[in-house]
Design an enzyme around this catalytic site. Sequence first.
Site, short mmCIF file in Angstrom:
data_model
loop_
_atom_site.label_atom_id
_atom_site.label_comp_id
_atom_site.label_asym_id
_atom_site.label_seq_id
_atom_site.Cartn_x
_atom_site.Cartn_y
_atom_site.Cartn_z
CB SER A 12 -5.09 2.67 7.10
OG SER A 12 -5.06 1.51 6.18
CB ALA A 46 3.87 -9.98 5.53
N GLY A 72 4.62 2.57 13.69
CA GLY A 72 5.23 4.55 12.95
C GLY A 72 2.96 4.38 12.72
CB THR A 73 0.75 3.54 12.65
OG1 THR A 73 -0.18 2.10 12.46
CG2 THR A 73 0.63 3.62 10.58
C1 LIG Z 1 2.81 -5.04 10.79
C2 LIG Z 1 2.20 -3.68 9.85
O1 LIG Z 1 1.44 -4.59 9.47
N1 LIG Z 1 2.80 -2.46 9.85
C3 LIG Z 1 1.97 -1.92 8.76
C4 LIG Z 1 1.46 -0.15 9.69
O2 LIG Z 1 2.79 0.07 10.04
P1 LIG Z 1 3.44 -0.05 11.99
O3 LIG Z 1 4.30 0.90 11.45
O4 LIG Z 1 3.56 -1.01 11.56
O5 LIG Z 1 2.33 0.54 12.44
O6 LIG Z 1 1.00 0.28 8.09
C5 LIG Z 1 1.31 0.89 7.70
C6 LIG Z 1 0.39 1.79 7.02
O7 LIG Z 1 -0.69 1.35 6.79
C7 LIG Z 1 1.65 -0.52 7.01
O8 LIG Z 1 2.60 0.06 5.96
C8 LIG Z 1 2.24 -0.73 7.58
O9 LIG Z 1 3.30 -2.50 6.70
#
Ligand SMILES: CC(=O)N[C@H]1[C@@H](OP(=O)(O)O)O[C@H](CO)[C@@H](O)[C@@H]1O
Length: 730
Positions: free
Chosen positions: A66, A395, A686-687
């Site tokens: 992504s 957002a 999480g990513t």
């Molecule tokens: C703050 C932010 O934008 N976090 C994103 C990002 O996740 P994180 O868990 O924050 O890394 O990637 C996800 C997958 O694309 C999305 O669902 C999420 O909203």
Amino acid sequence: MNFNKVKDKIKNGYPKGTDRSLSYGTAGFRGPANNLDWVMFRMGLLGALRSKHQHGKAIGAMITASHNPIDDNGIKLIDPNGEMLEVSWESAATDLVNAGDVDVVNVLKNIVAKFEIDFSIPAIVYLAQDTRPSSDMLSTAVRDGVEAVGASVKDFHLLTTPQLHHIVNAQNSALSNSEQVDAMSSSLTAADASEEGYYAKLSEAFLGLLALKGSSAEGVKDEYEAEIYVDGANGIGAMKLAGLRSRLIGLDAKPPIIRIFNDGKDGVLNENCGADYVKVLQKPPKGTPINGAVKYAAFDGDADRVVYFYFDQAGAFRLLDGDKIATLISSFFADLVRESGLSLKIGIVQTAYANGASTRYIEQELKVPVVCVPTGVKHLHHCAKQYDIGIYFEANGHGTVLFSSRADMLIQNILDGKFFSEPYLPLAPSQTEESHGHGRHRKNSHVGFKTDDKGDLLVEEVVVEKDQPECKVAESEDNMQVGDVPKDELALNTEAKVDRVEGFSIVPKDELALKHEAEKEEEDEAVPMPSVIPKDEVALKLERELDDAQKKRQSSLVHMVQSIHSHNVEFFDAEELTEKEKESRTLAAKKLQLASRVINQTVGDAMADLLLVEAVLSLRGMSIRQWDEFYQDLPSRQLKVKVADRNVIQTTDAERKCSTPNGLQQTIDSAVRRYQSGRAFVRPSGTEDVVRVYAEADTQENADKLAGEVASSVFQMAGGVGQPPARPSV
Ligand SMILES: CC(=O)N[C@H]1[C@@H](OP(=O)(O)O)O[C@H](CO)[C@@H](O)[C@@H]1O
């Protein structure tokens, strides 16, 4: 069940590449691409097992990271209905990836036993990839995994993530007409299960919607800007948007002029561009054409997110993110539901990252609480399914709209000339009792919208039952977490909900009438008799609404709140409607149906969302500036902090509070108290291997300061590594 080939492949091609524990995160596995082939192989195995478990239906495997940098990659599995992998299988994925090489076969056997999989069922995995250089090699690894258990692969090569979601859903939907419960839309056919089918579906619905644009009322200027510049993040979105654009040739409609920049010809994927860059850094992407352009959008690396932006008269950058998109879309659907006269319940779902101003706009100005769920589309998606029209957006611009089968059916009724407006049906009897009860403790409640029988929108609190985990975190005082619910319960629950929603569409009319009468009697005892508007007043009111283009532009959410106080109810059937009323209801139903087809209901989709936003702006004759004026965002800042183990941060209350490490939340609270309109929270990503910090306050300087303070506290109290965080420059 012979796993010799699996053992052989692991030994000779895909040995485990790390001792670190990995988890199927917010959206699958992600990390540096040079150490992912073994993860891909194992996900190929799992995809094949999942397909067998789902009676041979196609499962999707999307290779993408992504918005991550080009050297990362990742994989997300897609369920037969085009949605994200079911939660109970996420833990199977995590177990499989964390197993030592010699244990992989045992874990596979455990999965087969636990999920009672008939191994003899043929299985198929639909594979696609984004434009990363590593994607070809990783795609081979997935294929090897699938084939090692005797299943087959259909490789679509380059696709956006949402395109693959669509294709998987269309394929399974078309194949199992008798099992439509599993499919997102009954209107999908085998022809839809292809890239061409995707373009055809979106473009036909979009052009159909634009063709319904009426002429502006006298004195009202059409401010819609038909030209839009789209940042393709130098990725797959740029390539595929060009494909969609070539199909947007309308006879009765004037499609927007889409110009694509950062199209990948000479830039690097996600480098200084893309939706995430624009949203997080709050600045235009590299290569933004300035001269003559007024309206812009930015996709992320796999085109499942979109944000808008423009420059105001003083040349200042203005961002319209997922919150603004949600507000625009909500008001559009709320208007249409009202105009159609249908009793459809609309709901909005956000996460903690939603700008406080957007939440306040809905809660305080409109007196409507907002549902807040943890980050990750799966949480938003499941929660949005509780409504007839469930709107969810992160957002960052990832979001979509879900139409229940009940909504589809009622809309189709109008198009078939059946104007009878069914009174609102609650989700389940137990919820009805509770939500209409008096003096009860408010627990896990959230808000839905419905219309009364005149078509006016009402707001209703829905009490979420204990066994509905996806929306459990809606209210802060409840202090509950999704994690409190055992995984298998989640799965069962989702299935139960699908059944329940489907159930509504088959209730015979007479039964409905009896049920409504009984409900009305109950309500009559509890609340004063609503006043009834005389017939011609209703007609006059409808006429006024039709003639008043300006009013159409106002957020109908305001109207919705006003109508709650009037409590006007009138029952009428088709014979009582004037031709003009029928016409206006039919037009609204047509728009609703076409809009539901422009949307990709399986997942957030940058292309589909872009078309929907453009359609809404065009139908309303609205400029990006007018849309931006809905509310003013609070200045905000996002930071990342590197720590030794990000899982030392545990969160609660839909991630708005952290419960560990000890004392961190108190430190954040005292920092927040020093800033006007201050709000801040931290959570492990999480990513990415980071802790994310979010802060907002009355000024950009204060938001930056607050974010900096919180980031320093995380660094100190949660085991920061490397350089301590510096305050960002404005
Ligand atoms: C703050 C932010 O934008 N976090 C994103 C990002 O996740 P994180 O868990 O924050 O890394 O990637 C996800 C997958 O694309 C999305 O669902 C999420 O909203």
